[in-house]
Design a protein around this motif. Sequence first.
Motif, short mmCIF file in Angstrom:
data_model
loop_
_atom_site.label_atom_id
_atom_site.label_comp_id
_atom_site.label_asym_id
_atom_site.label_seq_id
_atom_site.Cartn_x
_atom_site.Cartn_y
_atom_site.Cartn_z
N GLU A 34 43.45 30.87 44.37
CA GLU A 34 43.72 31.30 42.79
C GLU A 34 42.06 31.47 42.32
OE1 GLU A 34 46.76 29.41 40.69
OE2 GLU A 34 48.11 29.63 42.08
N TYR A 35 41.41 30.37 42.22
CA TYR A 35 40.07 30.25 41.80
C TYR A 35 39.19 31.28 42.32
CZ TYR A 35 35.58 28.43 40.47
OH TYR A 35 34.43 28.20 39.87
N TYR A 36 39.35 31.59 43.85
CA TYR A 36 38.50 32.19 44.57
C TYR A 36 38.34 33.52 43.87
CZ TYR A 36 37.03 34.88 48.62
OH TYR A 36 36.30 35.64 49.50
N GLN A 37 39.48 34.12 43.54
CA GLN A 37 39.61 35.39 43.19
C GLN A 37 39.09 35.91 41.76
OE1 GLN A 37 43.92 35.87 43.22
NE2 GLN A 37 43.69 36.57 45.41
N THR A 38 38.74 34.47 41.00
CA THR A 38 38.04 34.58 39.72
C THR A 38 36.53 34.65 39.79
OG1 THR A 38 38.28 32.16 39.17
CG2 THR A 38 40.24 33.77 38.80
N ILE A 39 36.08 34.12 41.00
CA ILE A 39 34.57 33.64 41.07
C ILE A 39 33.94 35.43 41.04
CG2 ILE A 39 32.93 33.29 42.92
CD1 ILE A 39 34.83 31.40 44.13
N PRO A 40 32.73 35.46 40.24
CA PRO A 40 32.07 36.56 40.56
C PRO A 40 31.79 37.06 41.91
CG PRO A 40 31.17 34.96 38.94
CD PRO A 40 32.04 34.43 39.62
N LYS A 41 31.61 38.39 42.03
CA LYS A 41 31.56 39.05 43.25
C LYS A 41 30.36 38.62 44.13
CE LYS A 41 33.48 43.59 43.93
NZ LYS A 41 33.47 45.07 43.56
N ALA A 42 29.33 38.48 43.33
CA ALA A 42 27.93 37.91 44.02
C ALA A 42 28.23 36.60 44.65
CB ALA A 42 26.81 38.00 43.10
N ARG A 44 31.54 35.43 45.45
CA ARG A 44 32.63 35.24 46.28
C ARG A 44 32.34 35.99 47.65
NH1 ARG A 44 36.25 39.92 44.26
NH2 ARG A 44 35.71 38.79 42.17
N HIS A 45 31.40 36.80 47.69
CA HIS A 45 31.18 37.14 48.89
C HIS A 45 30.02 36.51 50.04
CE1 HIS A 45 33.73 40.45 48.63
NE2 HIS A 45 33.27 40.83 47.51
N THR A 46 29.68 35.32 49.20
CA THR A 46 28.52 34.61 50.10
C THR A 46 29.26 33.07 50.02
OG1 THR A 46 27.54 34.25 47.87
CG2 THR A 46 26.76 35.82 49.33
N LEU A 47 29.01 32.07 49.24
CA LEU A 47 29.59 30.80 48.99
C LEU A 47 31.01 30.95 49.05
CD1 LEU A 47 28.81 27.94 48.80
CD2 LEU A 47 28.86 28.17 46.44
N GLY A 48 31.63 31.65 48.33
CA GLY A 48 33.19 31.54 48.22
C GLY A 48 33.68 32.01 49.69
N ASN A 53 36.48 30.33 54.58
CA ASN A 53 36.56 30.09 55.91
C ASN A 53 36.48 28.67 56.35
OD1 ASN A 53 35.84 32.69 56.24
ND2 ASN A 53 34.00 32.61 56.58
N LEU A 54 36.17 27.59 55.64
CA LEU A 54 36.14 26.10 55.82
C LEU A 54 37.62 25.74 55.82
CD1 LEU A 54 33.06 24.54 54.39
CD2 LEU A 54 33.92 24.47 56.80
N TRP A 55 38.36 26.37 54.69
CA TRP A 55 39.64 26.34 54.39
C TRP A 55 40.63 26.66 55.49
CZ3 TRP A 55 41.79 22.62 51.45
CH2 TRP A 55 41.18 22.30 50.04
N ILE A 56 40.38 27.59 56.01
CA ILE A 56 41.03 28.05 57.07
C ILE A 56 40.79 27.49 58.24
CG2 ILE A 56 41.63 30.40 58.51
CD1 ILE A 56 41.18 31.93 55.82
N GLU A 57 39.74 27.18 58.69
CA GLU A 57 39.62 26.13 59.69
C GLU A 57 40.16 24.93 59.87
OE1 GLU A 57 38.03 26.98 62.81
OE2 GLU A 57 38.01 29.17 61.93
N ILE A 58 40.20 24.41 58.54
CA ILE A 58 40.84 22.95 58.38
C ILE A 58 42.26 23.00 58.74
CG2 ILE A 58 41.50 21.41 56.85
CD1 ILE A 58 38.73 21.81 55.47
N ILE A 59 42.72 24.26 58.28
CA ILE A 59 44.30 24.57 58.25
C ILE A 59 44.60 24.67 59.93
CG2 ILE A 59 46.12 26.12 58.04
CD1 ILE A 59 45.10 26.36 55.05
N LYS A 60 43.59 25.57 60.58
CA LYS A 60 44.06 25.76 61.98
C LYS A 60 43.66 24.71 62.81
CE LYS A 60 41.56 29.19 63.78
NZ LYS A 60 40.52 30.34 63.65
N THR A 61 43.06 23.61 62.67
CA THR A 61 42.77 22.56 63.32
C THR A 61 43.75 21.58 63.26
OG1 THR A 61 41.03 21.67 61.86
CG2 THR A 61 40.18 22.67 63.70
#
Length: 91
Positions: A34-42, A44-48, A53-61
């Motif tokens: 929810e927060y990710y979608q409110t991050i400014p585009k600049a 969102r596509h870098t740090l966001g 990706n880290l969250w997804i890797e955590i869920i996968k492991t």
Amino acid sequence: MSEFDSHRNSYPVPPPQLLPLLQEVKTAYLLWFEYYQTIPKAHRHTLGQQIDNLWIEIIKTLATAGFLPRQEKLPYVRSTIQKVDTLKILL
């Protein structure tokens, strides 16, 4: 063959359950998303994207570790801890 079908229908299948830790991580990820979608585009596509990706890797492991015998879980637990520590720094 119809004998097997009637037997199968007599016992309801419970809904799949997530491990409690995996459920907590999923809840945290949904909050992050929810927060990710409110991050400014600049950002969102870098740090966001890196954080996402880290969250997804955590869920996968965690999901992988959940299906392994106890003695095989340690590498996945260590990997998850490393990813969570990185996530703490980035957030």
